[in-house]
Design a protein around this motif. Structure first.
Motif, PDB file in Angstrom:
ATOM      1  N   GLY A 160       0.754  -1.333   0.121  1.00 46.49           N
ATOM      2  CA  GLY A 160       0.227  -0.039   0.075  1.00 46.49           C
ATOM      3  C   GLY A 160       0.944   1.355  -0.124  1.00 46.49           C
ATOM      4  N   ASN A 161       0.322   2.545  -0.202  1.00 43.31           N
ATOM      5  CA  ASN A 161       0.839   3.764   0.037  1.00 43.31           C
ATOM      6  C   ASN A 161       0.450   4.518   1.152  1.00 43.31           C
ATOM      7  N   THR A 162      -0.444   4.038   1.809  1.00 42.47           N
ATOM      8  CA  THR A 162      -1.238   4.595   3.046  1.00 42.47           C
ATOM      9  C   THR A 162      -0.829   3.953   4.424  1.00 42.47           C
ATOM     10  N   THR A 163      -1.045   2.548   4.285  1.00 41.76           N
ATOM     11  CA  THR A 163      -0.569   1.742   5.360  1.00 41.76           C
ATOM     12  C   THR A 163       0.128   0.561   4.630  1.00 41.76           C
ATOM     13  N   PRO A 164       0.656  -0.333   5.188  1.00 42.84           N
ATOM     14  CA  PRO A 164       1.530  -1.327   4.575  1.00 42.84           C
ATOM     15  C   PRO A 164       0.635  -2.083   3.540  1.00 42.84           C
ATOM     16  N   THR A 165      -0.940  -2.227   3.456  1.00 49.71           N
ATOM     17  CA  THR A 165      -1.475  -2.885   2.693  1.00 49.71           C
ATOM     18  C   THR A 165      -2.436  -2.259   1.869  1.00 49.71           C
ATOM     19  N   SER A 166      -2.751  -0.956   2.148  1.00 50.38           N
ATOM     20  CA  SER A 166      -4.116  -0.045   1.820  1.00 50.38           C
ATOM     21  C   SER A 166      -3.595   1.045   0.952  1.00 50.38           C
ATOM     22  N   GLU A 167      -4.165   1.443  -0.164  1.00 51.19           N
ATOM     23  CA  GLU A 167      -4.240   2.692  -1.124  1.00 51.19           C
ATOM     24  C   GLU A 167      -4.824   3.638  -0.523  1.00 51.19           C
ATOM     25  N   GLY A 295     -10.331  -5.095  10.034  1.00 52.23           N
ATOM     26  CA  GLY A 295      -8.915  -5.785  10.624  1.00 52.23           C
ATOM     27  C   GLY A 295      -8.227  -4.565  11.443  1.00 52.23           C
ATOM     28  N   THR A 296      -7.608  -4.845  12.470  1.00 51.91           N
ATOM     29  CA  THR A 296      -6.418  -3.957  13.397  1.00 51.91           C
ATOM     30  C   THR A 296      -5.484  -3.505  12.392  1.00 51.91           C
ATOM     31  N   LEU A 297      -5.080  -4.374  11.632  1.00 51.82           N
ATOM     32  CA  LEU A 297      -3.910  -3.697  10.961  1.00 51.82           C
ATOM     33  C   LEU A 297      -4.080  -3.687   9.423  1.00 51.82           C
ATOM     34  N   THR A 298      -5.236  -3.908   9.005  1.00 53.92           N
ATOM     35  CA  THR A 298      -5.510  -4.035   7.609  1.00 53.92           C
ATOM     36  C   THR A 298      -6.805  -3.488   7.019  1.00 53.92           C
ATOM     37  N   ARG A 299      -7.445  -2.406   7.897  1.00 51.40           N
ATOM     38  CA  ARG A 299      -8.538  -1.509   7.729  1.00 51.40           C
ATOM     39  C   ARG A 299      -8.297  -1.003   6.173  1.00 51.40           C
ATOM     40  N   GLY A 300      -9.154  -1.085   5.333  1.00 48.77           N
ATOM     41  CA  GLY A 300      -8.664  -0.196   4.110  1.00 48.77           C
ATOM     42  C   GLY A 300      -8.212  -1.072   2.721  1.00 48.77           C
ATOM     43  N   THR A 301      -7.743  -2.357   3.206  1.00 48.69           N
ATOM     44  CA  THR A 301      -7.189  -3.317   2.284  1.00 48.69           C
ATOM     45  C   THR A 301      -8.229  -3.691   1.167  1.00 48.69           C
TER      46      THR A 301
END
Length: 342
Positions: A160-167, A295-301
């Motif tokens: 991702g470019n906002t979190t490790p997994t989200s755009e 997801g605690t770590l993956t919201r927005g994925t």
């Protein structure tokens, strides 16, 4: 002459949205019916000011500009002035527009235009999907009223470019993205939304040589060579569109350099705009896309089911391959030739 593609464009006008708008204005095969503004890169009011300014510069002062939501459906608004500058357009100082915005909201513009022109309009979303989600609440049949939708957003099998997994666009308003993807499971085969996600759009790298080519094609002087050694320098380009784009892109390149990505700029939104006009520019993979909300770590994925594990209909044609240099040849020739006339 082939018929023109008629578009509703939904933007959060930052730097790459700006180039996308200029490209659409420059394209003889595009007719921008309306532009809807949403909060994202900067707040909605600034998005609207930027949008009006670019449209006026491009001679599209008669195009409807509808103001949308001030923030996401649920979450507090995130903006990204560090990426796009305090006004959303880098170092560019755009002329202020004096014209009024539409009397209807962005969501109502989506719905009413689609009802008036069933099967004719392509929707292009280059920001968070808030306005489109609100429009779907007003008119659940919107997916079949539109000819197609092209979305810049999401990330699949790519960081991702906002979190490790989200755009960014999805991360700003995940609930709206989920509502949109869920709603488009109803469209007929072959009309699934085209999704231009990070795995491809981060290959659309604008370099200083591209900016110089834009100036050369337009006849703008001097032809400037952007460099990290000239942080904050303002363009002296004689052609106004080239000058403002150069000032915007310089800021964007400085941001990417600071992130360790090189002195370049990812042009996500102009690529999505080009795909809206020329779908043959990319190759696609069908998938069912959903969005993680809890997801605690993956919201927005964004998650793509390509193998049918969920037993749900495909709701996305994910763009997976293109020729970046062929795209830039097309983009620069289109915009440069147009800029010379303004």
């Amino acid at each position: 002459m082939p018929s023109r593609t008629r578009l509703i464009v939904d933007v959060d006008t930052g730097i790459d949205d700006s180039l996308a708008l200029v490209y659409l204005a420059a394209s003889a095969d595009a007719e921008v019916v309306a532009v809807c503004c949403t909060a994202g890169n900067v707040p909605t009011a600034q998005v609207t000011r930027n949008t009006l300014a670019w449209l006026d510069m491009c001679g599209l002062s008669g195009v409807e500009v509808a103001v949308g939501a001030d923030g996401p459906l649920v979450a507090p608004l995130m903006t990204t002035e560090d990426t796009h500058g305090p006004l959303g357009v880098g170092y560019a100082e755009l002329p202020q527009s004096s014209r009024a915005v539409s009397t209807r909201s962005a969501a109502h513009a989506w719905v009413e235009l689609a009802r008036e022109n069933p099967g004719e309009l392509v929707g292009l979303v280059t920001g968070p999907m808030t306005n489109l989600a609100l429009a779907l609440r007003l008119e659940p049949e919107l997916p079949t009223l539109l000819k197609r939708v092209v979305i810049m957003g999401g990330s699949f099998d790519h960081p991702g470019n906002t979190t490790p997994t989200s755009e960014w666009n999805v991360a700003v308003d995940p609930e709206s993205a989920k509502e949109v993807f869920d709603a488009f499971e109803s469209v007929p085969a072959g009309r699934e939304p085209i999704v231009c996600a990070l795995g491809l759009t981060e290959r659309i790298e604008m370099h200083p040589a591209h900016v110089a080519r834009l100036a050369e094609i337009s006849g703008s002087v001097p032809v400037e060579s952007l460099s990290i050694d000239d942080r904050g320098r303002r363009s002296q380009a004689s052609v106004p569109i080239v000058r403002h784009l150069t000032d915007a892109v310089r800021f964007y390149m400085e941001f990417h350099h600071a992130q360790g990505e090189g002195y370049l700029a990812h042009m996500h939104d102009p690529f999505a705009a080009a795909v809206a006009l020329h779908p043959e520019m990319a190759e696609y993979a069908l998938a069912t896309v959903d969005v993680e909300l809890t997801g605690t770590l993956t919201r927005g994925t964004t998650v793509a089911d390509r193998r049918g594990f969920w037993n749900r209909r495909p709701n996305a044609a994910i763009a997976v391959a293109t020729d970046p240099e062929a795209f830039f040849d097309h983009l620069l020739e289109t915009v440069g030739t147009f800029a010379a006339t303004r």
